[in-house]
Design a protein around this motif. Structure first.
Motif, PDB file in Angstrom:
ATOM      1  N   MET A   1       0.849  -1.188   0.000  1.00 17.81           N
ATOM      2  CA  MET A   1       0.000   0.000   0.000  1.00 17.81           C
ATOM      3  C   MET A   1       0.888   1.243   0.000  1.00 17.81           C
ATOM      4  O   MET A   1       1.933   1.272   0.613  1.00 17.81           O
ATOM      5  CB  MET A   1      -0.896  -0.007   1.233  1.00 17.81           C
ATOM      6  N   LYS A   2       0.431   2.269  -0.693  1.00 14.28           N
ATOM      7  CA  LYS A   2       1.250   3.479  -0.739  1.00 14.28           C
ATOM      8  C   LYS A   2       0.915   4.431   0.408  1.00 14.28           C
ATOM      9  O   LYS A   2       0.100   4.127   1.257  1.00 14.28           O
ATOM     10  CB  LYS A   2       1.122   4.154  -2.090  1.00 14.28           C
ATOM     11  N   ASN A   3       1.537   5.557   0.408  1.00 16.80           N
ATOM     12  CA  ASN A   3       1.381   6.537   1.477  1.00 16.80           C
ATOM     13  C   ASN A   3       0.046   7.271   1.399  1.00 16.80           C
ATOM     14  O   ASN A   3      -0.561   7.384   0.331  1.00 16.80           O
ATOM     15  CB  ASN A   3       2.516   7.566   1.394  1.00 16.80           C
ATOM     16  N   ILE A   4      -0.361   7.803   2.543  1.00 15.16           N
ATOM     17  CA  ILE A   4      -1.512   8.687   2.643  1.00 15.16           C
ATOM     18  C   ILE A   4      -0.973  10.030   3.124  1.00 15.16           C
ATOM     19  O   ILE A   4      -0.322  10.107   4.168  1.00 15.16           O
ATOM     20  CB  ILE A   4      -2.560   8.149   3.637  1.00 15.16           C
ATOM     21  N   VAL A   5      -1.219  11.072   2.343  1.00 15.93           N
ATOM     22  CA  VAL A   5      -0.699  12.396   2.657  1.00 15.93           C
ATOM     23  C   VAL A   5      -1.862  13.278   3.097  1.00 15.93           C
ATOM     24  O   VAL A   5      -2.784  13.524   2.323  1.00 15.93           O
ATOM     25  CB  VAL A   5       0.013  13.021   1.433  1.00 15.93           C
ATOM     26  N   LEU A   6      -1.821  13.731   4.342  1.00 19.29           N
ATOM     27  CA  LEU A   6      -2.870  14.594   4.878  1.00 19.29           C
ATOM     28  C   LEU A   6      -2.488  16.051   4.667  1.00 19.29           C
ATOM     29  O   LEU A   6      -1.430  16.493   5.114  1.00 19.29           O
ATOM     30  CB  LEU A   6      -3.067  14.322   6.376  1.00 19.29           C
ATOM     31  N   ILE A   7      -3.344  16.770   3.952  1.00 15.11           N
ATOM     32  CA  ILE A   7      -3.136  18.198   3.738  1.00 15.11           C
ATOM     33  C   ILE A   7      -4.303  18.955   4.340  1.00 15.11           C
ATOM     34  O   ILE A   7      -5.355  18.379   4.643  1.00 15.11           O
ATOM     35  CB  ILE A   7      -2.961  18.563   2.236  1.00 15.11           C
TER      36      ILE A   7
ATOM     37  N   ALA B   1      -3.525  11.690  11.967  1.00 15.39           N
ATOM     38  CA  ALA B   1      -2.476  10.727  11.591  1.00 15.39           C
ATOM     39  C   ALA B   1      -2.215   9.753  12.735  1.00 15.39           C
ATOM     40  O   ALA B   1      -2.131   8.534  12.520  1.00 15.39           O
ATOM     41  CB  ALA B   1      -1.195  11.453  11.191  1.00 15.39           C
ATOM     42  N   ARG B   2      -2.105  10.273  13.959  1.00 10.91           N
ATOM     43  CA  ARG B   2      -1.864   9.401  15.112  1.00 10.91           C
ATOM     44  C   ARG B   2      -3.031   8.433  15.330  1.00 10.91           C
ATOM     45  O   ARG B   2      -2.823   7.256  15.637  1.00 10.91           O
ATOM     46  CB  ARG B   2      -1.589  10.227  16.367  1.00 10.91           C
ATOM     47  N   ALA B   3      -4.250   8.892  15.139  1.00 10.69           N
ATOM     48  CA  ALA B   3      -5.418   8.019  15.284  1.00 10.69           C
ATOM     49  C   ALA B   3      -5.438   6.950  14.187  1.00 10.69           C
ATOM     50  O   ALA B   3      -5.829   5.806  14.430  1.00 10.69           O
ATOM     51  CB  ALA B   3      -6.705   8.847  15.251  1.00 10.69           C
ATOM     52  N   MET B   4      -5.009   7.303  12.987  1.00 13.59           N
ATOM     53  CA  MET B   4      -4.972   6.339  11.880  1.00 13.59           C
ATOM     54  C   MET B   4      -3.950   5.236  12.133  1.00 13.59           C
ATOM     55  O   MET B   4      -4.182   4.081  11.786  1.00 13.59           O
ATOM     56  CB  MET B   4      -4.664   7.056  10.564  1.00 13.59           C
ATOM     57  N   VAL B   5      -2.830   5.590  12.751  1.00 18.69           N
ATOM     58  CA  VAL B   5      -1.795   4.600  13.062  1.00 18.69           C
ATOM     59  C   VAL B   5      -2.367   3.511  13.967  1.00 18.69           C
ATOM     60  O   VAL B   5      -2.097   2.327  13.780  1.00 18.69           O
ATOM     61  CB  VAL B   5      -0.560   5.279  13.708  1.00 18.69           C
ATOM     62  N   LYS B   6      -3.179   3.901  14.929  1.00 19.12           N
ATOM     63  CA  LYS B   6      -3.778   2.940  15.867  1.00 19.12           C
ATOM     64  C   LYS B   6      -4.709   1.957  15.166  1.00 19.12           C
ATOM     65  O   LYS B   6      -4.959   0.882  15.677  1.00 19.12           O
ATOM     66  CB  LYS B   6      -4.540   3.680  16.965  1.00 19.12           C
TER      67      LYS B   6
ATOM     68  N   GLU C   1       7.358   4.396   2.415  1.00 19.14           N
ATOM     69  CA  GLU C   1       6.188   3.622   1.981  1.00 19.14           C
ATOM     70  C   GLU C   1       5.330   3.287   3.192  1.00 19.14           C
ATOM     71  O   GLU C   1       5.826   3.243   4.321  1.00 19.14           O
ATOM     72  CB  GLU C   1       6.632   2.310   1.325  1.00 19.14           C
ATOM     73  N   ASN C   2       4.050   3.004   2.932  1.00 20.00           N
ATOM     74  CA  ASN C   2       3.131   2.573   3.991  1.00 20.00           C
ATOM     75  C   ASN C   2       3.134   3.527   5.182  1.00 20.00           C
ATOM     76  O   ASN C   2       3.206   3.108   6.335  1.00 20.00           O
ATOM     77  CB  ASN C   2       3.465   1.148   4.446  1.00 20.00           C
ATOM     78  N   THR C   3       3.049   4.789   4.875  1.00 19.36           N
ATOM     79  CA  THR C   3       3.159   5.824   5.901  1.00 19.36           C
ATOM     80  C   THR C   3       2.048   6.860   5.749  1.00 19.36           C
ATOM     81  O   THR C   3       1.661   7.202   4.644  1.00 19.36           O
ATOM     82  CB  THR C   3       4.545   6.511   5.798  1.00 19.36           C
ATOM     83  N   ILE C   4       1.569   7.317   6.885  1.00 22.52           N
ATOM     84  CA  ILE C   4       0.631   8.436   6.920  1.00 22.52           C
ATOM     85  C   ILE C   4       1.484   9.672   7.149  1.00 22.52           C
ATOM     86  O   ILE C   4       2.220   9.757   8.138  1.00 22.52           O
ATOM     87  CB  ILE C   4      -0.403   8.263   8.040  1.00 22.52           C
TER      88      ILE C   4
ATOM     89  N   ARG D   1       1.336  14.151  -5.621  1.00 23.82           N
ATOM     90  CA  ARG D   1       0.601  12.886  -5.789  1.00 23.82           C
ATOM     91  C   ARG D   1       1.526  11.684  -5.951  1.00 23.82           C
ATOM     92  O   ARG D   1       1.107  10.555  -5.721  1.00 23.82           O
ATOM     93  CB  ARG D   1      -0.357  12.980  -6.975  1.00 23.82           C
ATOM     94  N   LYS D   2       2.772  11.914  -6.332  1.00 21.39           N
ATOM     95  CA  LYS D   2       3.735  10.814  -6.424  1.00 21.39           C
ATOM     96  C   LYS D   2       4.181  10.346  -5.047  1.00 21.39           C
ATOM     97  O   LYS D   2       4.745   9.271  -4.907  1.00 21.39           O
ATOM     98  CB  LYS D   2       4.938  11.208  -7.279  1.00 21.39           C
ATOM     99  N   VAL D   3       3.923  11.157  -4.023  1.00 19.14           N
ATOM    100  CA  VAL D   3       4.261  10.778  -2.648  1.00 19.14           C
ATOM    101  C   VAL D   3       3.198   9.831  -2.096  1.00 19.14           C
ATOM    102  O   VAL D   3       3.504   8.916  -1.341  1.00 19.14           O
ATOM    103  CB  VAL D   3       4.416  12.024  -1.749  1.00 19.14           C
ATOM    104  N   GLY D   4       1.930  10.031  -2.486  1.00 20.77           N
ATOM    105  CA  GLY D   4       0.850   9.181  -1.983  1.00 20.77           C
ATOM    106  C   GLY D   4      -0.511   9.738  -2.329  1.00 20.77           C
ATOM    107  O   GLY D   4      -0.631  10.710  -3.065  1.00 20.77           O
ATOM    108  N   THR D   5      -1.543   9.113  -1.783  1.00 21.50           N
ATOM    109  CA  THR D   5      -2.919   9.571  -1.952  1.00 21.50           C
ATOM    110  C   THR D   5      -3.116  10.816  -1.100  1.00 21.50           C
ATOM    111  O   THR D   5      -2.835  10.799   0.104  1.00 21.50           O
ATOM    112  CB  THR D   5      -3.917   8.474  -1.510  1.00 21.50           C
ATOM    113  N   ILE D   6      -3.588  11.887  -1.708  1.00 22.48           N
ATOM    114  CA  ILE D   6      -3.721  13.172  -1.020  1.00 22.48           C
ATOM    115  C   ILE D   6      -5.124  13.289  -0.421  1.00 22.48           C
ATOM    116  O   ILE D   6      -6.131  13.245  -1.140  1.00 22.48           O
ATOM    117  CB  ILE D   6      -3.501  14.361  -1.984  1.00 22.48           C
ATOM    118  N   VAL D   7      -5.179  13.440   0.905  1.00 22.55           N
ATOM    119  CA  VAL D   7      -6.452  13.570   1.617  1.00 22.55           C
ATOM    120  C   VAL D   7      -6.502  14.955   2.253  1.00 22.55           C
ATOM    121  O   VAL D   7      -5.671  15.296   3.095  1.00 22.55           O
ATOM    122  CB  VAL D   7      -6.597  12.485   2.706  1.00 22.55           C
ATOM    123  N   LEU D   8      -7.481  15.746   1.832  1.00 27.63           N
ATOM    124  CA  LEU D   8      -7.688  17.077   2.391  1.00 27.63           C
ATOM    125  C   LEU D   8      -8.597  16.978   3.610  1.00 27.63           C
ATOM    126  O   LEU D   8      -9.717  16.467   3.511  1.00 27.63           O
ATOM    127  CB  LEU D   8      -8.328  18.001   1.347  1.00 27.63           C
ATOM    128  N   LEU D   9      -8.117  17.440   4.744  1.00 26.53           N
ATOM    129  CA  LEU D   9      -8.957  17.611   5.927  1.00 26.53           C
ATOM    130  C   LEU D   9      -9.433  19.050   5.894  1.00 26.53           C
ATOM    131  O   LEU D   9      -8.619  19.973   5.894  1.00 26.53           O
ATOM    132  CB  LEU D   9      -8.160  17.347   7.207  1.00 26.53           C
TER     133      LEU D   9
END
Length: 169
Positions: free
Chosen positions: A1-7, A18-23, A72-75, A89-97
């Motif tokens: 799985m690739k990265n998830i990038v929170l913007i 991010a910390r909650a997602m790790v759990k 890899e495999n990182t939030i 986008r080459k870093v990972g899936t971009i998720v806008l909060l």
């Protein structure tokens, strides 16, 4: 799985989410501001004061290149302006909060460490300038994002669950 990038805008909760997602996943989490502070061995507020914003933005681009090659495999929770780095986008899936500016600001003010939270965000020192910056960035955030999550009136854990569900699709 690739990265998830929170913007998203500063104070929207990227690090907490991010910390909650790790759990709830097999991911680890990194924060771009923490990486930059580590590289420079000084806080971001000091980097801005001593070197200026352009120097800081160059550090963000350097960090993005490293993330793309090495992680890899990182939030990845990002600083508010990190969305501007090339080829994000080459870093990972971009998720806008996302949330309205007043909601974000109230969330910061109601935090236990509110004075500390405000102090470490140099671009939030002038409220009207911060609001204008939010208005300027919002359409750009929306353009870059693969997924948009409205975080208004939601608990951190439910936001984390929502993101993980949407990314798995």
């Amino acid at each position: 799985m690739k990265n998830i990038v929170l913007i998203g805008f500063m104070g929207v909760g990227k690090g907490s989410v991010a910390r909650a997602m790790v759990k709830r996943s097999k991911f680890i989490a990194l924060d771009t501001d923490d990486i930059i502070e580590s590289i420079e061995n000084r806080p971001i507020k000091k980097i801005f004061a001593e070197e200026g914003e352009e120097y800081f933005r160059n550090l963000e681009r350097k960090t993005a290149r490293w993330l793309k090659k090495s992680v890899e495999n990182t939030i990845i929770s990002t600083g508010g302006g990190f969305y501007k780095v090339p080829a994000l986008r080459k870093v990972g899936t971009i998720v806008l909060l996302n949330a309205p500016f007043d909601t974000i600001y109230e969330r910061i003010l109601s935090h236990v460490d509110a004075p500390k939270k405000l102090k470490k965000r140099p671009l939030l020192q002038d409220l009207e300038k911060a609001r204008a910056l939010y208005e300027e960035r919002l359409p750009q955030y929306l353009k870059v994002a693969n997924i948009v999550i409205d975080v208004s009136n939601k608990e951190i854990d439910s936001i984390a669950k929502e993101i993980l569900k949407k990314v798995k699709k």
